[in-house]
Motif scaffolding. Structure first.
Motif, mmCIF file in Angstrom:
data_model
loop_
_atom_site.group_PDB
_atom_site.id
_atom_site.type_symbol
_atom_site.label_atom_id
_atom_site.label_comp_id
_atom_site.label_asym_id
_atom_site.label_seq_id
_atom_site.Cartn_x
_atom_site.Cartn_y
_atom_site.Cartn_z
ATOM 1 N N GLU A 159 43.727 44.922 34.708
ATOM 2 C CA GLU A 159 44.753 44.050 36.042
ATOM 3 C C GLU A 159 44.496 45.367 36.909
ATOM 4 O O GLU A 159 44.951 44.322 38.039
ATOM 5 C CB GLU A 159 46.684 44.738 34.769
ATOM 6 N N HIS A 160 44.672 45.965 37.292
ATOM 7 C CA HIS A 160 43.784 46.927 38.508
ATOM 8 C C HIS A 160 43.295 45.972 39.001
ATOM 9 O O HIS A 160 42.727 45.827 40.370
ATOM 10 C CB HIS A 160 43.912 48.420 38.269
ATOM 11 N N TYR A 161 41.507 45.959 38.414
ATOM 12 C CA TYR A 161 40.776 45.067 38.944
ATOM 13 C C TYR A 161 41.242 43.860 39.314
ATOM 14 O O TYR A 161 40.365 43.463 40.001
ATOM 15 C CB TYR A 161 39.753 44.843 38.540
ATOM 16 N N TYR A 162 41.586 42.999 38.236
ATOM 17 C CA TYR A 162 42.346 41.573 38.815
ATOM 18 C C TYR A 162 43.150 41.400 39.394
ATOM 19 O O TYR A 162 42.813 40.806 40.486
ATOM 20 C CB TYR A 162 43.213 40.805 37.593
ATOM 21 N N THR A 163 43.964 42.142 40.166
ATOM 22 C CA THR A 163 45.109 42.403 41.014
ATOM 23 C C THR A 163 44.660 42.376 42.783
ATOM 24 O O THR A 163 44.343 42.054 43.588
ATOM 25 C CB THR A 163 46.018 43.132 41.269
ATOM 26 N N ASN A 164 43.199 43.527 42.593
ATOM 27 C CA ASN A 164 42.591 43.947 43.915
ATOM 28 C C ASN A 164 41.425 42.645 43.575
ATOM 29 O O ASN A 164 41.483 42.096 45.050
ATOM 30 C CB ASN A 164 41.421 44.881 43.530
ATOM 31 N N ASN A 165 41.123 42.150 43.007
ATOM 32 C CA ASN A 165 40.423 41.313 43.320
ATOM 33 C C ASN A 165 40.977 40.130 43.775
ATOM 34 O O ASN A 165 40.633 39.124 44.799
ATOM 35 C CB ASN A 165 39.145 40.044 41.678
ATOM 36 N N THR A 166 41.836 39.427 43.110
ATOM 37 C CA THR A 166 42.790 38.720 43.795
ATOM 38 C C THR A 166 43.182 38.986 45.485
ATOM 39 O O THR A 166 42.752 37.618 46.074
ATOM 40 C CB THR A 166 44.539 38.329 43.128
ATOM 41 N N PHE A 167 43.128 39.801 45.396
ATOM 42 C CA PHE A 167 43.794 40.116 46.828
ATOM 43 C C PHE A 167 42.280 40.023 47.891
ATOM 44 O O PHE A 167 42.137 38.897 48.743
ATOM 45 C CB PHE A 167 44.625 41.214 47.020
ATOM 46 N N ASN A 168 41.193 40.259 47.141
ATOM 47 C CA ASN A 168 39.911 39.720 48.189
ATOM 48 C C ASN A 168 39.582 38.686 48.050
ATOM 49 O O ASN A 168 39.020 38.381 49.341
ATOM 50 C CB ASN A 168 38.569 40.956 47.318
ATOM 51 N N MET A 169 39.873 37.723 47.263
ATOM 52 C CA MET A 169 39.544 36.638 47.039
ATOM 53 C C MET A 169 40.156 35.521 48.454
ATOM 54 O O MET A 169 40.717 34.997 48.507
ATOM 55 C CB MET A 169 39.620 35.756 45.994
ATOM 56 N N LEU A 170 42.151 36.139 48.271
ATOM 57 C CA LEU A 170 42.780 35.235 49.178
ATOM 58 C C LEU A 170 41.886 35.893 50.504
ATOM 59 O O LEU A 170 42.218 34.838 51.706
ATOM 60 C CB LEU A 170 43.891 36.158 48.931
ATOM 61 N N ALA A 171 41.265 37.379 50.893
ATOM 62 C CA ALA A 171 40.985 37.753 52.043
ATOM 63 C C ALA A 171 39.711 37.020 52.717
ATOM 64 O O ALA A 171 39.502 36.375 53.973
ATOM 65 C CB ALA A 171 40.829 38.614 52.465
ATOM 66 N N LEU A 172 38.867 36.732 51.679
ATOM 67 C CA LEU A 172 37.967 35.753 51.992
ATOM 68 C C LEU A 172 37.970 34.446 51.713
ATOM 69 O O LEU A 172 37.454 34.101 53.067
ATOM 70 C CB LEU A 172 36.767 35.812 50.668
ATOM 71 N N THR A 173 38.888 33.743 51.629
ATOM 72 C CA THR A 173 39.011 32.345 51.428
ATOM 73 C C THR A 173 40.466 32.320 53.029
ATOM 74 O O THR A 173 39.071 31.417 54.217
ATOM 75 C CB THR A 173 40.827 32.031 50.873
ATOM 76 N N ALA A 174 40.706 33.154 53.911
ATOM 77 C CA ALA A 174 41.423 32.529 55.018
ATOM 78 C C ALA A 174 40.567 33.403 56.041
ATOM 79 O O ALA A 174 39.975 32.786 56.848
ATOM 80 C CB ALA A 174 42.087 34.230 55.580
ATOM 81 N N GLU A 175 39.475 33.914 56.063
ATOM 82 C CA GLU A 175 38.346 33.929 56.922
ATOM 83 C C GLU A 175 37.615 33.710 56.157
ATOM 84 O O GLU A 175 36.809 32.672 57.516
ATOM 85 C CB GLU A 175 37.053 35.803 55.944
ATOM 86 N N MET A 176 37.038 32.299 55.353
ATOM 87 C CA MET A 176 36.873 31.247 55.651
ATOM 88 C C MET A 176 36.586 30.220 56.118
ATOM 89 O O MET A 176 35.545 29.878 56.669
ATOM 90 C CB MET A 176 35.992 31.022 54.048
ATOM 91 N N GLY A 177 37.675 30.246 56.237
ATOM 92 C CA GLY A 177 38.732 28.531 56.758
ATOM 93 C C GLY A 177 38.692 29.076 57.897
ATOM 94 O O GLY A 177 38.001 28.256 59.143
ATOM 95 N N ASN A 178 38.571 30.399 58.782
ATOM 96 C CA ASN A 178 38.630 30.459 60.347
ATOM 97 C C ASN A 178 37.513 30.601 60.857
ATOM 98 O O ASN A 178 36.252 29.865 61.593
ATOM 99 C CB ASN A 178 39.216 32.525 60.631
#
Length: 399
Positions: free
Chosen positions: A81-100
Motif C-alpha cells: 500500500e505504501h508503494y502504491y500510494t507513493n506511485n500514485t502521487f508520483n504519477m499525478l506529478a508526472l502528469t501535471a509536468e507532462m502537460g506543462n
C-alpha cells in the motif's frame, strides 16, 4: 501452424512463479484457489521485492485488495500500500509536468510525442496509478533539439550528462538526452530516435501522422499510434532483455487491443524487426498469455533463433540484474552481448561495427582539430579511444 514451444523456467523461485501466475490470470483469487501449494513457505518479503524489481506492484496490490480471504500478512499489505500510494502521487506529478512541458513545446511550434509515462499507463491500463514511471520520455524532431534545450533550461531543467556535441555523431549513435529538475525531482528524456544503433526506424513525420491524442491534460498531449507503440515497446524490451516483467505485461495489454495487422507487419518487415518482435510474442505467450502465440503466429518465423533468445531472456528475468550495468559479472555481460547479437540482422550488425569505428565528439574533445581536418579522426580513433580509457582508469584509481 505454430510449433509447440516451451521455455524452461524450472530455475524460477516459487515467489517468481507466484508472481507470474497472478499476472497471467490477472486474478489472484482464482489462481490461489487452484494453486494453493505455491503459498507453502512463501517468502513474502522476497515476493514484494520481486514486485518492485519488476515494477508490477500496483497490479499485485490491487489484486490482493480484491480478495477477502487473502492470507497475505498485514505487514506485506502495508508495504505494498505504501508503494502504491507513493506511485500514485508520483504519477499525478508526472502528469501535471507532462502537460506543462507539452504545452510549452506546442506554444513554440514543436511537435512532440510522449512515448511512455502517464499516457501509456492510461492507454493500456485505464488508470495512471496502475503502472509505474520514473520519468517522462518525449520524442521530438531532430531539428527541434536546440529549441527544446532552451525551453527546458528556462523551465529549470539541468542536463544530466554534459557530453560534447562537436561532431554530428550524436544524431545516430545516441537517441536521447536526460534532463533533471532539482526542485520538482522530475526527469525528462528527450528523444530524437526511438532507439540507438538499431538501423532504420520510422521517421518522426510517419509517427506523427499515425499519432493518437491523450485526454489526460487540458493541453495537447500526443502519443504513438497503437502499431507504432507495439514496435517501440518490442524494441525497448528487446534492448533491455525483458529483465522487467512489466514490459511483457505492457505488450500483453497492447496485444489485447485492436491492432491493424497490415501496419504491424509492414513496420516489422520494413525496419528489420521481425525476429525481435517474434521473441517478444514468444515470451508473452509462454509467461503470460498462451493465446497471443496463435493470434500473432506469423511473427514467430525464426523459431530456433527466437527460442534461444527467449531462453536467454528467461535467464535475465531470473537473475534480477540490470543487463547493461557495468557492475555485472563477466559471464553475465557476455551472455547479454550474445543475446543482442543473436537477434540483430546482418545490416544491424554492420551498422553497430561502423558506429564503433566512426569518430565521436569525445575524440574531438581530446584532440580538437579544424573542421577541414576532421577526416583525420578516422585513422586516429583507436589511439584516441585508448587515451580515453587510460584517463578513465587514472581518474577511477585516484578517486
Amino acid at each position: 501452424m505454430v510449433q509447440n514451444i516451451t521455455l524452461d523456467t524450472s530455475l524460477f523461485p516459487k515467489e517468481l512463479d507466484l508472481l507470474l501466475g497472478i499476472l497471467k490470470l490477472n486474478n489472484y483469487s482464482s489462481y490461489i484457489e487452484n494453486n494453493s501449494h505455491l503459498l507453502d513457505n512463501i517468502d513474502w518479503d522476497k515476493f514484494v521485492d520481486l514486485t518492485i524489481h519488476h515494477r508490477v506492484f500496483p497490479l499485485i496490490y490491487k489484486e490482493f485488495k480484491k480478495y477477502e480471504k487473502s492470507i497475505v500478512p498485514d505487514r506485506i499489505m502495508q508495504r505494498l500500500e505504501h508503494y502504491y500510494t507513493n506511485n500514485t502521487f508520483n504519477m499525478l506529478a508526472l502528469t501535471a509536468e507532462m502537460g506543462n512541458v507539452c504545452q510549452a513545446f506546442s506554444d513554440n511550434n514543436i511537435q512532440a510525442l510522449v512515448l511512455k509515462g502517464p499516457v501509456l499507463a492510461e492507454s493500456l491500463y485505464g488508470n495512471i496509478s496502475d503502472r509505474t514511471s520514473k520519468d517522462l520520455d518525449i520524442l521530438v524532431p531532430i531539428d527541434s533539439i536546440n529549441k527544446v534545450k532552451t525551453i527546458l533550461t528556462e523551465y529549470g531543467y539541468i542536463l544530466d550528462k554534459n557530453q560534447p556535441w562537436i561532431l554530428d555523431d550524436w544524431k545516430w549513435k545516441y537517441h536521447h538526452l536526460s534532463y533533471y529538475h532539482p526542485e520538482k525531482k522530475v526527469q525528462i528524456e528527450i528523444h530524437w530516435r526511438l532507439s540507438p544503433e538499431m538501423g532504420k526506424e520510422p521517421s518522426f513525420d510517419e509517427l506523427w501522422k499515425r499519432r493518437k491524442v491523450s485526454d489526460l491534460t487540458d493541453g495537447p498531449v500526443y502519443l504513438l499510434g497503437s502499431e507504432d507503440l507495439l514496435f517501440y515497446l518490442m524494441n525497448h524490451g528487446f534492448r533491455h532483455a525483458w529483465f522487467r516483467l512489466r514490459w511483457l505485461v505492457d505488450i500483453n495489454r497492447l496485444l489485447s487491443k485492436e491492432l491493424n495487422p497490415y501496419i504491424v507487419d509492414s513496420l516489422l518487415n520494413k525496419y528489420d524487426a521481425k525476429v525481435m518482435a517474434g521473441q517478444g510474442i514468444m515470451l508473452t505467450s509462454e509467461l503470460l498469455h498462451k493465446d497471443v502465440k496463435y493470434k500473432f503466429e506469423s511473427l514467430i518465423s525464426s523459431v530456433q533463433k527466437q527460442k534461444k533468445a527467449s531462453q536467454l531472456a528467461v535467464y535475465f528475468i531470473n537473475k534480477g540484474l540490470v543487463p547493461h550495468s557495468r557492475d555485472n559479472p563477466k559471464e553475465f555481460v557476455k551472455k547479454y552481448h550474445n543475446y543482442l547479437l543473436l537477434q540483430r540482422s546482418i545490416n544491424q550488425r554492420l551498422l553497430l561495427l561502423l558506429s564503433r569505428l566512426y569518430p565521436s565528439s569525445w575524440d574531438a574533445e581530446i584532440l580538437p582539430l579544424p573542421k577541414q581536418l576532421n577526416f583525420l579522426y578516422f585513422p586516429l580513433r583507436p589511439f584516441l579511444w585508448l587515451i580515453r580509457q587510460i584517463k578513465k582508469r587514472t581518474s577511477t584509481t585516484h578517486g
